[in-house]
Design a protein around this motif. Structure first.
Motif, mmCIF file in Angstrom:
data_model
loop_
_atom_site.group_PDB
_atom_site.id
_atom_site.type_symbol
_atom_site.label_atom_id
_atom_site.label_comp_id
_atom_site.label_asym_id
_atom_site.label_seq_id
_atom_site.Cartn_x
_atom_site.Cartn_y
_atom_site.Cartn_z
ATOM 1 N N GLY A 305 -11.414 66.327 -44.667
ATOM 2 C CA GLY A 305 -12.375 67.347 -45.066
ATOM 3 C C GLY A 305 -11.867 68.209 -46.207
ATOM 4 O O GLY A 305 -12.632 68.613 -47.087
ATOM 5 N N ALA A 306 -10.572 68.489 -46.204
ATOM 6 C CA ALA A 306 -9.999 69.307 -47.276
ATOM 7 C C ALA A 306 -10.076 68.584 -48.616
ATOM 8 O O ALA A 306 -10.343 69.199 -49.656
ATOM 9 C CB ALA A 306 -8.553 69.660 -46.944
ATOM 10 N N VAL A 307 -9.839 67.285 -48.615
ATOM 11 C CA VAL A 307 -9.966 66.509 -49.851
ATOM 12 C C VAL A 307 -11.395 66.583 -50.365
ATOM 13 O O VAL A 307 -11.646 66.814 -51.558
ATOM 14 C CB VAL A 307 -9.548 65.041 -49.619
ATOM 15 N N ALA A 337 -0.540 65.573 -43.986
ATOM 16 C CA ALA A 337 -1.713 64.697 -44.042
ATOM 17 C C ALA A 337 -2.541 64.958 -45.305
ATOM 18 O O ALA A 337 -3.000 64.018 -45.970
ATOM 19 C CB ALA A 337 -2.573 64.906 -42.799
ATOM 20 N N PHE A 338 -2.729 66.230 -45.648
ATOM 21 C CA PHE A 338 -3.537 66.587 -46.815
ATOM 22 C C PHE A 338 -2.861 66.139 -48.112
ATOM 23 O O PHE A 338 -3.490 65.558 -48.996
ATOM 24 C CB PHE A 338 -3.776 68.096 -46.799
ATOM 25 N N VAL A 339 -1.572 66.397 -48.217
ATOM 26 C CA VAL A 339 -0.850 66.025 -49.436
ATOM 27 C C VAL A 339 -0.846 64.501 -49.604
ATOM 28 O O VAL A 339 -1.059 63.982 -50.710
ATOM 29 C CB VAL A 339 0.588 66.578 -49.407
ATOM 30 N N ALA A 340 -0.617 63.790 -48.511
ATOM 31 C CA ALA A 340 -0.604 62.328 -48.596
ATOM 32 C C ALA A 340 -1.945 61.797 -49.095
ATOM 33 O O ALA A 340 -1.994 60.896 -49.951
ATOM 34 C CB ALA A 340 -0.264 61.729 -47.238
ATOM 35 N N ARG A 341 -3.027 62.327 -48.566
ATOM 36 C CA ARG A 341 -4.357 61.881 -49.004
ATOM 37 C C ARG A 341 -4.608 62.231 -50.459
ATOM 38 O O ARG A 341 -5.190 61.447 -51.223
ATOM 39 C CB ARG A 341 -5.435 62.502 -48.118
ATOM 40 N N SER A 342 -4.197 63.416 -50.865
ATOM 41 C CA SER A 342 -4.431 63.848 -52.246
ATOM 42 C C SER A 342 -3.691 62.963 -53.235
ATOM 43 O O SER A 342 -4.193 62.665 -54.326
ATOM 44 C CB SER A 342 -4.000 65.310 -52.413
#
Length: 547
Positions: A305-307, A337-342
């Motif tokens: 969701g943050a992405v 998790a957020f950094v990996a997705r970004s």
């Protein structure tokens, strides 16, 4: 300007690596899509209200920096002429039955879906966004067209209201169009903002004179061209091109109502000038939107969701998230998790659906994003992902960027960046998270993530924002077109969507027909006796529950 005090990060910052770069299907410096022919661009440019010998302005394609369109520039006299034509056309348009307006709008809906590839190509060429983000604009306008086509009659029909004296006063509320509405639309969502605000004004029986941003004028002109193909009469919707410093005055001076989407600074000036003229104005302005991740949130879903919240249209979205508040107990897992997705996001230029993050739209936006990030880093912020421009991809690309250790002395702490940049903060209690999220003069959009829907909604209700999404970024509230959308505080005045989105373009009129007896005493009854009677009648009405 309010400040925020976040607790220091508890997780070790991950190693910074650049986002994935996928070679675009259409090379960034290659030709435009086949649909964007010189003939199409010339036809759209001819829709601009301007003299045959008008000065010209050339726009550039963000992907490449190469020339895209050569457009005529409108003068103040051109604007005056557009309004003169609009006033004549509006009288005939307002007299057309709503059923006929509905037919035109539903035909526009069908044409939009059938010809969406043209719109997608135009938006990408002018704005630099990905095809995925451009598609959402097509979906948005299809929903808006259908909604107002099928609900305008319900909102605009005469309504019986309770009369002053039960049974004796027949009271009706009528809705009349304002007249000619000025719409000033921005470059970041060139179809949604151009067509969406005009549709409701047109369905209410108004004419529209619109100034789209020059950079993305072709997309706005395309929607106008399509509406004419659907059957809209000439003169009802017109467009002018030019700088606000040149034609902003006549756009306001001639308007019966002003619809503006843009910066807070410009919105303040418009509100002031509209107030001088005693006309209404609806203003969707800036934002510094917050997302709160509660300690019971599904971390994987919240990271996804943050992405979706931070990087659509390269962060050039009024309702996108620029501040992330994460419960201290789950911060490390969420950041990972957020950094990996970004870092896995595909950044580049392609006229297909293969890219996740596209280009910024203009050089000034790149300068702002770069200045904000460089200022933060120089003052001690930690770059968790991104953090730099990508001229190897094109002139205006910037990596999706995540920052930690942001402090109040950094420019981006309080000021809107309007780019692919987000700051992460920690909090210890829900009350602290709410206070931090509300510590801004803005109030446009917010997002709350929780495993308990009722808890998420309870937190959402305490946030100072016109729209708040639970377990979503912004699409849930924006797409709920039956509900109002707009900002609080420095984020603006007025609402679009729902009943508010069309009724604001109307003047309410009350027609009250008094029958038999009014409030004055009948002949041969003294004022004293009449006063006693009225007093008794009021007491009876209260006793029997009459409102």
């Amino acid at each position: 300007m309010a400040t925020e005090h976040a607790t220091p990060p508890t997780a070790t910052p991950p190693t910074v690596t650049p986002p994935t770069v996928t070679p675009p299907t259409t090379a960034p410096r290659g030709p435009l899509p086949a649909s964007l022919t010189p003939a199409l661009i010339e036809r759209l440019a001819a829709r601009v209200v301007a003299a045959p010998d008008a000065a010209r302005v050339v726009t550039d394609a963000p992907y490449t920096g190469e020339p895209l369109a050569d457009l005529p520039v409108s003068t103040p006299a051109d604007v005056d002429e557009a309004f003169a034509r609009a006033r004549i056309a509006q009288k005939s348009w307002a007299a057309i039955p709503l059923s006929r307006r509905k037919e035109i709008l539903l035909r526009f809906h069908d044409l939009l879906l059938a010809r969406q590839d043209e719109a997608l190509d135009l938006m990408q060429a002018e704005n630099g966004k990905t095809r995925r983000d451009a598609l959402l604009e097509v979906v948005d306008i299809a929903i808006t067209s259908r909604y107002y086509a099928r609900n305008a009659a319900r909102y605009l029909r005469p309504r019986r209201r309770r009369g002053a004296i039960p049974l004796l006063t027949h009271t009706t509320e009528l809705r009349h169009p304002k007249g000619v509405v000025t719409v000033i639309s921005p470059w970041n969502y060139p179809l949604s903002m151009a067509a969406g605000d005009a549709i409701a004004a047109l369905m209410a029986g108004n004419a529209v004179v619109q100034k789209p941003d020059t950079q993305t004028a072709l997309t706005a002109l395309w929607s106008l061209d399509l509406m004419h193909e659907a059957g809209l009469p000439a003169g009802v919707w017109q467009m002018v091109i030019g700088r606000g410093s040149s034609i902003g005055g006549p756009l306001l001076d001639n308007a019966d109502y002003m619809m503006f989407t843009g910066s807070t600074a410009a919105g303040r000036r418009i509100a002031r000038d509209a107030g001088e003229r005693l006309i209404g104005a609806s203003l969707e302005l800036g934002g510094k939107n917050a997302m709160i991740v509660l300690d019971d949130a599904d971390i994987e879903k919240a990271a996804d969701g943050a992405v979706a919240a931070c990087f659509p249209s390269a962060g050039q979205l009024c309702v996108s998230i620029e501040r992330l508040y994460v419960a201290e107990s789950v911060r490390a897992r969420f950041v990972d998790a957020f950094v990996a997705r970004s870092k896995r996001l595909k950044i580049g230029a392609a006229y297909d659906y293969s890219i996740d993050v596209g280009s910024l739209t203009n050089p000034s936006q790149l300068r702002t994003v770069t200045a904000h990030v460089d200022d933060a880093v120089a003052k001690g912020a930690t770059v968790l992902a991104g953090g730099k421009a990508r001229p190897d991809l094109g002139p205006l690309f910037y990596e999706p960027t995540i920052l930690a250790d942001v402090t109040p002395d950094m420019t981006l702490h309080d000021h809107e960046t309007f780019g692919p940049v987000v700051s992460i903060y920690s909090y210890r209690s829900v009350d602290e998270a709410i206070a931090l999220a509300n510590a801004t003069p803005y109030g446009l959009n917010a997002s709350v993530w929780s495993g308990d829907g009722a808890r998420g909604r309870a937190v959402a209700a305490r946030l100072h924002a016109g729209t708040v999404n639970v377990n979503e970024a912004f699409a849930a509230a924006w797409g709920s077109i039956d509900a109002p959308m707009g900002g609080m505080g420095d984020s603006g005045l007025g609402r679009r969507h729902g009943a508010d989105g069309i009724l604001k373009y109307t003047e309410a009129q009350t027609v009250a027909h008094q029958r038999i007896q009014g409030f004055t005493p009948p002949a041969r009854i003294s004022p004293e006796t009449w006063a006693t009677f009225l007093t008794g009648a009021l007491k009876v009405l209260k006793a029997v529950g009459v409102r």
